[in-house]
Structures are given as structure tokens and as C-alpha cells.
Design an enzyme around this catalytic site. Structure first.
Site, PDB file in Angstrom:
ATOM      1  N   HIS A  98       0.822  -1.195  -0.106  1.00  0.00           N
ATOM      2  CA  HIS A  98      -0.003  -0.055   0.090  1.00  0.00           C
ATOM      3  C   HIS A  98       0.801   1.307   0.069  1.00  0.00           C
ATOM      4  O   HIS A  98       0.462   2.313   0.487  1.00  0.00           O
ATOM      5  CB  HIS A  98      -0.954   0.157   1.363  1.00  0.00           C
ATOM      6  CG  HIS A  98      -1.843  -1.404   1.347  1.00  0.00           C
ATOM      7  ND1 HIS A  98      -2.926  -1.449   0.959  1.00  0.00           N
ATOM      8  CD2 HIS A  98      -1.225  -2.231   1.818  1.00  0.00           C
ATOM      9  CE1 HIS A  98      -3.365  -2.592   1.026  1.00  0.00           C
ATOM     10  NE2 HIS A  98      -2.439  -3.282   1.906  1.00  0.00           N
ATOM     11  N   SER A 104      15.069  20.879 -16.416  1.00  0.00           N
ATOM     12  CA  SER A 104      13.789  21.580 -16.582  1.00  0.00           C
ATOM     13  C   SER A 104      14.172  22.788 -17.558  1.00  0.00           C
ATOM     14  O   SER A 104      15.303  23.197 -17.154  1.00  0.00           O
ATOM     15  CB  SER A 104      13.014  21.913 -15.452  1.00  0.00           C
ATOM     16  OG  SER A 104      12.469  23.063 -15.305  1.00  0.00           O
ATOM     17  N   LYS A 141      16.313  21.165 -11.482  1.00  0.00           N
ATOM     18  CA  LYS A 141      15.847  19.938 -11.699  1.00  0.00           C
ATOM     19  C   LYS A 141      16.614  18.869 -12.507  1.00  0.00           C
ATOM     20  O   LYS A 141      17.435  19.361 -13.151  1.00  0.00           O
ATOM     21  CB  LYS A 141      14.439  20.245 -12.571  1.00  0.00           C
ATOM     22  CG  LYS A 141      13.128  20.937 -11.773  1.00  0.00           C
ATOM     23  CD  LYS A 141      12.708  20.026 -10.422  1.00  0.00           C
ATOM     24  CE  LYS A 141      11.991  18.866 -11.084  1.00  0.00           C
ATOM     25  NZ  LYS A 141      10.661  19.006 -11.591  1.00  0.00           N
ATOM     26  N   GLU A 187      10.189   7.532 -16.591  1.00  0.00           N
ATOM     27  CA  GLU A 187       8.940   8.189 -17.017  1.00  0.00           C
ATOM     28  C   GLU A 187       8.496   7.844 -18.457  1.00  0.00           C
ATOM     29  O   GLU A 187       7.299   7.491 -18.759  1.00  0.00           O
ATOM     30  CB  GLU A 187       8.805   9.792 -16.825  1.00  0.00           C
ATOM     31  CG  GLU A 187       8.916  10.240 -15.321  1.00  0.00           C
ATOM     32  CD  GLU A 187       9.168  11.692 -15.451  1.00  0.00           C
ATOM     33  OE1 GLU A 187       8.129  12.520 -15.274  1.00  0.00           O
ATOM     34  OE2 GLU A 187      10.261  12.011 -15.321  1.00  0.00           O
TER      35      GLU A 187
END
Ligand code: ARG
Length: 467
Positions: free
Chosen positions: A160, A287, A293, A300
Site C-alpha cells: 500500500h 527543466s 531539476k 517516465e
């Protein structure tokens, strides 16, 4: 003379060529050109068979094979002019052959594009499947080596997405090695069923000519373990079957799903909140706005690309579901889904392997997280079970102890013996030894458990299996 018999599907019966927009709508050369090598291989085997059974003279067969080899060299060199008006890869090659070699007009004897395309795709898939299988092995090795380089690293295992019980980092990675191994098996299994030669099925009903189907099958490597030829046993099935394409896409979809889950773990681990791993700069991106970043884009995109691979499977199944027997032009729509699946799955597997090979582990952050004594609450319940308490009761007692620690604002392993005994007198002086993490890991001796020795054993097993 040869022009008269040019191999276009409309010769003879039609007064005009297709309307321009029909030609543009129905062409497949823009994508099926990539089957060229398999189309040539299949045609050479077919020509040799026609020679074998006396439908081509040796001179004709030799001329055809030579012509096809010339065309092969030209395609290889990028010098072959594909013509959209010739619809597909089969017509393009045959038309060019026939333009050069008059005997080329005999190549299509006993053959239809329906069995031809079924053959080409099976041959192509055989290579693609082998290539993907090999890439899976590379990824498995990358996972094993990353685990083996950090054998002492322990992490919280999660259910979980809540901290549950401690596991070795290697154990977590080996879970993916297991999944990928089943994927490897599924690809092999699908490849075994795809290993049947459809050539000779003709358009749908075979041929009245004395073709030697087994000769062709043998030439093209459609053989069983004992070298016996494998030919399709029903001509209608042979030209309309795309099960092999679906099976490949299904295996690839599951691979993509497994990679997507791995990607998700990597993305979480690389985030500041976990901070368990660092991906090398070359496998991350920045970024355009935020200078600080460093994003895990490879992971991804792998997660994102799984959507197309899953979509391709659904598209194929949907493509097939309403088709009457046998060949229908709808089937031309299988190729782009298949090609995209093969390319995407292969790229994702390769990039994930490369990224993992350039990933380091933040051992301090892992150790800090693994030190959470709550991860060993179940071990404390097991302690009571060893002293004869029913597990349900032990679960209840330890639950109360956890509640008490929370109330007192203390870590679970900092409670005193008196506080423990206040919850249940079964606790003795050695109860707190449960929280020694090293010993806790050594106590996990079951096969498949994240125990110190067991994980070493599994790492050694995989290293050997993948060597
Ligand atoms: N380009 C076609 C395909 O991919 C080849 C088979 C065409 N057969 C036909 N009868 N029109 O399915």
C-alpha cells in the site's frame, strides 16, 4: 513482353488503375518495406522449391535468385526506389524483379500475397522476438549486478506504499528479474507456436500445383527440435491467422507493464522524499524553467510508452474480432501495431538496462529508512508466537505496544521492558533484541525470503543462469 505480365494485382480484370486517393489510402509500402529482407528470403526459398518440383528450370530459378540478390544489395545500399503505386513490399520487389528478369513472372506460381505476407511477418517476428529476448537478458543482468554491488543495503519493503517489512535492495531488484524471466519464457513459448510455415496455403485454398511445402519450410528454418519441417495444416487458417502477432504483442504488453512498474519504483526512489538512488546525469534531463531539476525521464517515458504497447495489443485483438474467414484487407493494419510494439518494447528494455547500469545507491538514506523499528513489529509478534502465544493475540498485543510507543512519542525499540510487560507479561528481557536489523535479516531463512543467506543464494543463482 514482360510489361504485359507486370505483377500488379489489377492486371487483366481492370480497365483503369485505382483512383489516386484509393492508392494513397491502401498502400502499405510506407511501412511494410521493412519486411523486405524476409520477403526476399521467402521468395528465394519459393523459387528453389519451384525448381525442385519442375515448375522452374534451373536457368530460370538461378536467374530469379540472382535478380533477387541484386535487389537485396540495392535495398541494403539504400539505392532501391520504392514505388507507392505498387502498393506493398511484395509487389515492389516482384515488379522490379520481373522488369529485370523475364522468368520473374513465374515467381508467383502457386503463391498469393496472402500466404506471402503471413510468411514474411512470421520470419520478421522470429528475429524480433529473439532480439527482444536477448535485450531482456541484458536488463536482467543489469538488475542482478546492481543488487550484487549493494548486497548490504536494506530498504523498507512496502505494501500500500506504506512501510511494511525490511528487505534487501537486491531482493527488491530480483523480484523484477523473476518477472522478466517469465516474460522471456512467454516470448519463447509464442515463438515456438509461430514457428510454422504458411507458404503453400495460397490465397486461402492451397494450389493445384505440385508444390513441396516441406522443402520450403526446411529452407526457411521452420523445423522442430529434430529438424522435421513444420507446415500449417489448414490453408484457411494459415492466411487468416494472426494469433502469433497477438501473442507477441501480449508478451510485449506484459513486458511493458513490468517495465512500467520498475520505472515507477525508480521514479519514487530517485525523488527527494525517498532519495534511495541517484541516476547518472546522462540518463536524466533538466527543466527548461527550474535550474535545480534533474528528472528521471527515461523511467517516465518507459512508464508512458507502456500505454502504446498495451494499446497495440488491444488494437490487434479488435482488428481480428469481427473478421470472417479468411484473408481480409483489414489484416494489413496489423503491421504498424506490430512494428511499433517491437520497436517500443525493445527500446524501453534497452534504455532501462542502460539507466540501471548508471545508477548509484544512496546507502545512508536507505539505512536511515530501514532503521525504522516499526518495520520489525511483525518480528516482535513472531517473538511472542515463539513463546506459545496465538498469532492473533500476538498481533493484538504488538498493536497495543505500537499504540503505546506512539502515545509516548518513542520509537518502538526504545520502549522499556516494563512498558512492554505492561502490555503483556510474555515479553522477557530478550524481547528488544528483535530490533537488531542484521540479526532480523539473518533470521529470514525461508526459500524466497529476503534473508541474508537466501538473497546471496538467489544472486548467485541468477548470476550463473544469466552468465
Ligand atoms: N499488404 C497486404 C497486407 O499487408 C499484403 C496482402 C495483400 N493481399 C491482398 N489480397 N490484397 O495484408
Amino acid at each position: 513482353m514482360s510489361q504485359k505480365f507486370s505483377p500488379v494485382s489489377r492486371s487483366g480484370r481492370f480497365a483503369s488503375g485505382p483512383a489516386a486517393d484509393v492508392a494513397a489510402f491502401s498502400e502499405s509500402i510506407s511501412f511494410d518495406w521493412r519486411l523486405w529482407r524476409y520477403d526476399l528470403t521467402g521468395s528465394i526459398a519459393h523459387a528453389r522449391m519451384l525448381q525442385q518440383v519442375g515448375l522452374l528450370t534451373k536457368t530460370e530459378a538461378n536467374a530469379i535468385v540472382r535478380g533477387l540478390e541484386e535487389i537485396s544489395a540495392e535495398i541494403e545500399a539504400g539505392k532501391f526506389a520504392w514505388k507507392p503505386e505498387l502498393e506493398d513490399v511484395h509487389m515492389n520487389i516482384e515488379a522490379e524483379l520481373t522488369r529485370r528478369v523475364p522468368a520473374g513472372a513465374k515467381l508467383h506460381t502457386g503463391r498469393s500475397r496472402n500466404d506471402q505476407v503471413a510468411l514474411d511477418v512470421r520470419l520478421w517476428l522470429r528475429d524480433e522476438s529473439a532480439a527482444l529476448s536477448a535485450e531482456l537478458r541484458v536488463l536482467q543482468r543489469a538488475l542482478v549486478e546492481l543488487g550484487a554491488a549493494h548486497t548490504g543495503v536494506i530498504l523498507p519493503g512496502y505494501t500500500h506504499l506504506q512501510r511494511a517489512q525490511p528487505v534487501y535492495f537486491a531482493h527488491h531488484l530480483l523480484a523484477y528479474v523473476e518477472m522478466l524471466d517469465r516474460d522471456h519464457g512467454r516470448l519463447a513459448d509464442a515463438a515456438r507456436r509461430a514457428n510454422v510455415c504458411p507458404l503453400g496455403a495460397g490465397a486461402l485454398a492451397g494450389s493445384t500445383l505440385p508444390l513441396d511445402r516441406e522443402f520450403v519450410a526446411r529452407q526457411l528454418g521452420f523445423v522442430d527440435a529434430r529438424g522435421r519441417p513444420l507446415v500449417s495444416q489448414n490453408s484457411m487458417d494459415a492466411v487468416s491467422d494472426r494469433d502469433f502477432a497477438v501473442e507477441f504483442c501480449a508478451a510485449a504488453a506484459l513486458i511493458a507493464v513490468h517495465l512500467s512498474r520498475l520505472a515507477e519504483d525508480v521514479i519514487l526512489w530517485a525523488g527527494s522524499e525517498f532519495n534511495f538512488i541517484r541516476i547518472a546525469d546522462a540518463y536524466t534531463t533538466g527543466s527548461s524553467l527550474m535550474p535545480q531539476k534533474k528528472n528521471p525521464d527515461v523511467a517516465e517515458l518507459t512508464r508512458g510508452k507502456s500505454a502504446r504497447v498495451i494499446g497495440n495489443l488491444v488494437a490487434l485483438l479488435t482488428l481480428l474480432k469481427g473478421l470472417p474467414m479468411t484473408y481480409n484487407r483489414d489484416l494489413q493494419e496489423d503491421k504498424e501495431r506490430l512494428f511499433d510494439t517491437a520497436d517500443t518494447a525493445r527500446a524501453c528494455v534497452r534504455l532501462m538496462a542502460a539507466m540501471l547500469a548508471h545508477t548509484s545507491v544512496n546507502a545512508a538514506a536507505c539505512a536511515a529508512a530501514a532503521r525504522d523499528p516499526l518495520l520489525l513489529a511483525t518480528d516482535l509478534a513472531d517473538y511472542l508466537v515463539r513463546r506459545g502465544m496465538a498469532f492473533r493475540q500476538a498481533h493484538h498485543v504488538v498493536g497495543a505496544v505500537v499504540g503505546l510507543a506512539e502515545k509516548l512519542g518513542k520509537p518502538l525499540d526504545q520502549l522499556s521492558l516494563e512498558e512492554l510487560r505492561g502490555a503483556d507479561p510474555a515479553f522477557e528481557a530478550d524481547a528488544l533484541e528483535v530490533f537488531d536489523l542484521e540479526k532480523a535479516m539473518a533470521r529470514r531463512t525461508l526459500p524466497g525470503a529476503p534473508g541474508t543467506r537466501e538473497v546471496q543464494r538467489q544472486l548467485a543463482r541468477w548470476r550463473k543462469a544469466l552468465a
